[in-house]
Design a protein around this motif. Structure first.
Motif, short mmCIF file in Angstrom:
data_model
loop_
_atom_site.label_atom_id
_atom_site.label_comp_id
_atom_site.label_asym_id
_atom_site.label_seq_id
_atom_site.Cartn_x
_atom_site.Cartn_y
_atom_site.Cartn_z
N ARG A 44 28.32 -19.02 -15.12
CA ARG A 44 28.91 -19.18 -16.53
C ARG A 44 28.01 -20.33 -17.17
N ALA A 45 27.66 -21.30 -16.32
CA ALA A 45 27.01 -22.35 -16.99
C ALA A 45 25.35 -22.12 -17.08
N VAL A 46 25.18 -21.30 -16.27
CA VAL A 46 23.46 -20.59 -16.49
C VAL A 46 23.41 -19.86 -17.56
N ALA A 47 24.46 -19.00 -17.96
CA ALA A 47 24.38 -17.96 -19.08
C ALA A 47 24.58 -18.76 -20.15
N SER A 48 25.43 -19.98 -20.15
CA SER A 48 25.43 -20.69 -21.48
C SER A 48 24.17 -21.26 -21.72
N CYS A 49 23.62 -21.71 -20.83
CA CYS A 49 22.25 -22.70 -21.08
C CYS A 49 21.27 -21.66 -21.48
N THR A 50 21.17 -20.55 -21.02
CA THR A 50 20.08 -19.50 -21.40
C THR A 50 20.48 -18.60 -22.36
N ASN A 51 21.62 -18.77 -22.94
CA ASN A 51 21.89 -17.85 -23.79
C ASN A 51 21.95 -16.18 -23.71
N GLU A 52 22.35 -16.10 -22.54
CA GLU A 52 22.48 -14.79 -21.94
C GLU A 52 23.79 -14.41 -21.43
N PRO A 53 23.96 -13.10 -21.55
CA PRO A 53 25.52 -12.68 -21.02
C PRO A 53 25.53 -12.69 -19.67
N MET A 54 26.56 -13.11 -18.94
CA MET A 54 26.94 -13.34 -17.60
C MET A 54 26.42 -12.23 -16.87
N THR A 55 26.45 -11.03 -17.35
CA THR A 55 26.47 -9.72 -16.71
C THR A 55 24.95 -9.34 -16.88
N GLU A 56 24.03 -10.09 -17.56
CA GLU A 56 22.69 -9.73 -17.42
C GLU A 56 21.63 -10.76 -16.68
N LEU A 57 22.43 -11.74 -15.91
CA LEU A 57 21.65 -12.20 -14.89
C LEU A 57 21.66 -11.70 -13.56
N ALA A 58 20.78 -12.07 -12.83
CA ALA A 58 20.50 -11.46 -11.35
C ALA A 58 21.84 -11.87 -10.58
N PRO A 59 22.13 -11.25 -9.60
CA PRO A 59 23.28 -11.62 -8.78
C PRO A 59 23.06 -13.12 -8.24
N LEU A 60 24.02 -13.70 -8.22
CA LEU A 60 23.71 -15.21 -7.66
C LEU A 60 23.44 -15.23 -5.97
N PHE A 61 23.99 -14.28 -5.32
CA PHE A 61 23.65 -13.93 -3.93
C PHE A 61 22.73 -13.57 -3.47
N ASP A 62 21.62 -13.15 -4.36
CA ASP A 62 20.30 -12.94 -4.27
C ASP A 62 19.43 -14.30 -4.07
N VAL A 63 19.89 -15.54 -4.45
CA VAL A 63 19.30 -16.72 -4.67
C VAL A 63 19.85 -17.88 -3.58
N VAL A 64 21.35 -17.70 -3.47
CA VAL A 64 21.81 -18.66 -2.47
C VAL A 64 23.08 -18.18 -1.74
N ASP A 65 23.29 -18.66 -0.65
CA ASP A 65 24.24 -18.07 0.06
C ASP A 65 25.60 -18.76 -0.55
N VAL A 66 26.25 -17.79 -1.26
CA VAL A 66 27.28 -18.22 -2.17
C VAL A 66 28.58 -19.00 -1.09
N ASP A 67 28.88 -18.26 -0.02
CA ASP A 67 30.07 -18.64 0.76
C ASP A 67 29.78 -19.77 1.58
N ALA A 68 28.39 -19.84 2.03
CA ALA A 68 28.01 -21.41 2.70
C ALA A 68 28.18 -22.45 1.53
N LEU A 69 27.45 -22.19 0.29
CA LEU A 69 27.71 -23.12 -0.76
C LEU A 69 29.20 -23.48 -1.26
N ASP A 70 29.81 -22.62 -1.00
CA ASP A 70 31.44 -22.80 -1.41
C ASP A 70 31.93 -23.73 -0.09
N ALA A 71 31.56 -23.23 0.87
CA ALA A 71 32.32 -23.94 2.14
C ALA A 71 31.91 -25.27 2.17
N LEU A 72 30.36 -25.54 1.92
CA LEU A 72 29.96 -26.79 1.91
C LEU A 72 30.72 -27.94 0.82
#
Length: 82
Positions: A23-51
């Motif tokens: 949501r923050a990146v979509a707001s910053c780039t003025n792109e719809p959330m659905t148009e962004l690449a999957p976040l899990f392609d860039v970062v391990d979301v589960d590991a980040l959440d756990a950390l």
């Protein structure tokens, strides 16, 4: 979301971390959330959440959709790369 004097947008984490980041990146780039690449392609979301759920003072930075994203246990900050 608040912008500071250096053009960095920061928001408190009030929903699942991955949703907050996208949501923050979509707001910053003025792109719809659905148009962004999957976040899990860039970062391990589960590991980040756990950390971040441990509540210790830490910060993780990564690049996503042309932005530098900084994540701490309490907020997500996004800065457009130039």
């Amino acid at each position: 979301m608040n912008e500071n004097s250096e053009g960095v947008f920061c928001t408190a984490i009030r929903e699942p971390l991955a949703v907050t980041i996208v949501r923050a990146v979509a707001s910053c780039t003025n792109e719809p959330m659905t148009e962004l690449a999957p976040l899990f392609d860039v970062v391990d979301v589960d590991a980040l959440d756990a950390l971040m759920s441990h509540g210790t003072e830490c910060r993780v930075e990564f690049t996503y959709e042309g932005c530098v994203v900084g994540v701490s246990p309490s907020e997500v900050c996004v800065e457009l790369q130039e």
